[in-house]
Design a protein around this motif. Sequence first.
Motif, short mmCIF file in Angstrom:
data_model
loop_
_atom_site.label_atom_id
_atom_site.label_comp_id
_atom_site.label_asym_id
_atom_site.label_seq_id
_atom_site.Cartn_x
_atom_site.Cartn_y
_atom_site.Cartn_z
N LEU A 174 0.41 23.48 0.56
CA LEU A 174 1.01 22.29 1.17
C LEU A 174 0.41 21.03 0.57
N PRO A 175 1.17 19.94 0.56
CA PRO A 175 0.57 18.67 0.11
C PRO A 175 -0.49 18.19 1.10
N HIS A 176 -1.55 17.59 0.58
CA HIS A 176 -2.55 17.01 1.45
C HIS A 176 -2.81 15.56 1.03
N HIS A 177 -3.30 14.78 1.95
CA HIS A 177 -3.50 13.36 1.68
C HIS A 177 -4.63 13.17 0.68
N GLY A 178 -4.38 12.38 -0.36
CA GLY A 178 -5.43 12.17 -1.35
C GLY A 178 -6.05 10.80 -1.24
N ILE A 202 4.52 9.97 -3.03
CA ILE A 202 4.10 8.58 -2.95
C ILE A 202 4.90 7.94 -1.84
N ILE A 203 4.23 7.48 -0.79
CA ILE A 203 4.92 7.02 0.41
C ILE A 203 4.45 5.62 0.76
N PRO A 204 5.37 4.64 0.79
CA PRO A 204 4.94 3.30 1.21
C PRO A 204 4.41 3.37 2.64
N ARG A 205 3.28 2.69 2.82
CA ARG A 205 2.68 2.72 4.15
C ARG A 205 3.65 2.19 5.20
N SER A 206 4.51 1.26 4.77
CA SER A 206 5.45 0.68 5.74
C SER A 206 6.45 1.71 6.27
N ALA A 207 6.58 2.84 5.59
CA ALA A 207 7.51 3.87 6.06
C ALA A 207 6.84 4.88 6.98
N LEU A 208 5.53 4.75 7.14
CA LEU A 208 4.79 5.75 7.91
C LEU A 208 4.47 5.22 9.30
N LEU A 209 4.59 6.09 10.27
CA LEU A 209 4.14 5.77 11.61
C LEU A 209 3.04 6.72 12.01
N GLU A 210 2.04 6.16 12.67
CA GLU A 210 0.90 6.98 13.11
C GLU A 210 0.94 7.14 14.61
N PRO A 261 -11.73 15.26 12.20
CA PRO A 261 -12.07 13.93 11.66
C PRO A 261 -12.64 14.08 10.26
N GLY A 262 -12.23 13.16 9.38
CA GLY A 262 -12.76 13.19 8.03
C GLY A 262 -12.04 14.14 7.10
N HIS A 263 -11.19 15.02 7.65
CA HIS A 263 -10.42 15.90 6.78
C HIS A 263 -9.10 15.24 6.45
N PRO A 264 -8.56 15.55 5.27
CA PRO A 264 -7.30 14.89 4.90
C PRO A 264 -6.14 15.37 5.75
N LEU A 265 -5.15 14.50 5.90
CA LEU A 265 -3.93 14.92 6.59
C LEU A 265 -3.19 15.92 5.72
N VAL A 271 0.85 -1.18 0.00
CA VAL A 271 0.00 0.00 0.00
C VAL A 271 0.89 1.23 0.00
N TYR A 272 0.53 2.18 -0.82
CA TYR A 272 1.24 3.46 -0.87
C TYR A 272 0.24 4.58 -0.58
N GLU A 273 0.61 5.45 0.34
CA GLU A 273 -0.24 6.61 0.63
C GLU A 273 0.17 7.74 -0.29
N ILE A 274 -0.82 8.45 -0.82
CA ILE A 274 -0.53 9.49 -1.81
C ILE A 274 -0.92 10.86 -1.28
N PHE A 275 0.03 11.78 -1.34
CA PHE A 275 -0.25 13.17 -1.01
C PHE A 275 -0.15 13.98 -2.30
N GLN A 276 -1.03 14.95 -2.42
CA GLN A 276 -1.02 15.74 -3.64
C GLN A 276 -1.06 17.23 -3.32
N GLN A 277 -0.56 17.98 -4.25
CA GLN A 277 -0.53 19.43 -4.10
C GLN A 277 -0.90 20.06 -5.44
N ASP A 278 -1.87 20.95 -5.44
CA ASP A 278 -2.22 21.61 -6.70
C ASP A 278 -1.95 23.12 -6.59
#
Lengths: 262, 226
Positions: free
Chosen positions: B65-69, B99-107, B142-146, B53-60
């Motif tokens: 700032l980038p936000h979680h998509g 593009i960030i592998p979930r395995s590299a992320l800590l919550e 809650p419910g808002h992107p990171l 799984v890869y978490e995706i952040f995007q910036q337009d």
Amino acid sequence: MKKEIPSAEVVPAALKQPLIDLLLALADDEFILGYWDSEWTGIAPVLEEDVACSSIAQDEIGHARLFYQEVAALTSNNIDAIAYGRQIHEYRQTQLVERQRGDWAFTIARRYLYETADQIRLNSLANSTYLPLSQAITKIQREEIYHQMHVQVWLERLATGTTEARQRLEQAVDSLWPDALGLFEPDTSENILLQSGIITVPQAQLQQTWLMEIAPIFERFQLPLPPITGHLGGRRGQHSEDFNLLWEQMTMVYRLDPQASW
Amino acid sequence: MGPHNDTAPLYRAETTNGVATSECLSVSNLEVSMPEEDALTQTASSLIDEGEVYEIFQQDQRDPLPHHGGNLRAADAELAIHYAREFYGRRQESLKLWIIPRSALLELRNQTPLPAMTALFGNNIESGPKPQTYAVFGQKHPGHPLLWLQDLEASEIDEVTLNHIQSMADGIIRLWLCPRQAILQLDNQDLLQPPLDRSYRRLDGYNIREKLRIARERVRAQRGAS
């Protein structure tokens, strides 16, 4: 330095039909390939790949549209009539792209052969004296980079994957090579296009370049290499049974009412 | 993950020769975890190898700032980048993707004392020189992107800093951290903002309103003529 042709209006009469044939070949290749590849929508092996594949197919049809627009500028037909209104023998795609979709390995193998050849073809046209063509190609090349990257990743994945993946890939490559050699089929109008600089490299030379470029890759992955002769005829309007089926299907709506406005 | 037991120690630090081992990350005792998978994704992913799984952040253009998509699955990083472009860039809505592998992320969810970052990250990144810089993402509601909040040098990361981040701007309910070097960045404008007209791909690309207007005018003209 050959004289540039800045627009459709100033194309010399003798060059007009050869140029139209060239543009139709480029357009039909992309159009038919995009059509078959779009069949993967909904049934691709992986969800993410479904979106990627559909998107690439859409790109191809977008590129075809660009080329059809150039044909329209030269013939004053509308592009729907050009894309859908011709008879089977008037289409100029290479037979490689008109084979039915096949399995995933077939699709990847065909895309790989096509994209590598297309890159060489587009590079040779980027400095065409026909400016509308060279401008269109500059834009298209920027998008094609992604297509090439994508198909190379998949070729490697299948070639170095499971036994089944390799088997299917080998079978696909074997069955595709004769058609692939039709990509650079020699064309009767080639000389006049070369003289005017609309094309800059003869087909035979493009084919040589292409084969020399991909042979090492095929050797590395131990995939079958091309035979001596291939299936020619696509550029002269000779098409396979598969295209009969496709033509029936893709022109069906258009033929119901060619005058309809969409 | 079981309910948090207040009387249990936050984590059991089992160390061998002073080096923290995987026992540290006993999930049931720890509020530090991977970004959550729900029961459904856990069941499905155990049946077929669908990749990572890869978490995706995007910036337009409008984002500072980038936000979680969202996230996606891919067999490897290269395909992940292709897919990220398809899912989060095909309508030219992004200038940049992370593009960030979930395995590299800590919550991180709570504010109780945290173990040293090196103990936490020791099992999630390849052995080698320890990353120096970490990206910090936070969710405010809650419910808002990171959102990407800031980068921190490894030496700066401690409970005080994290508490400080959490207390900023009405408090942050969830934090993600990852080494900066784990972030794959896609900013190739040929891929994200392709040169050809793609308005037909957007919901508003097929202009019904315009066609209706033209049709109405044509009818009006016909009625006027008759």
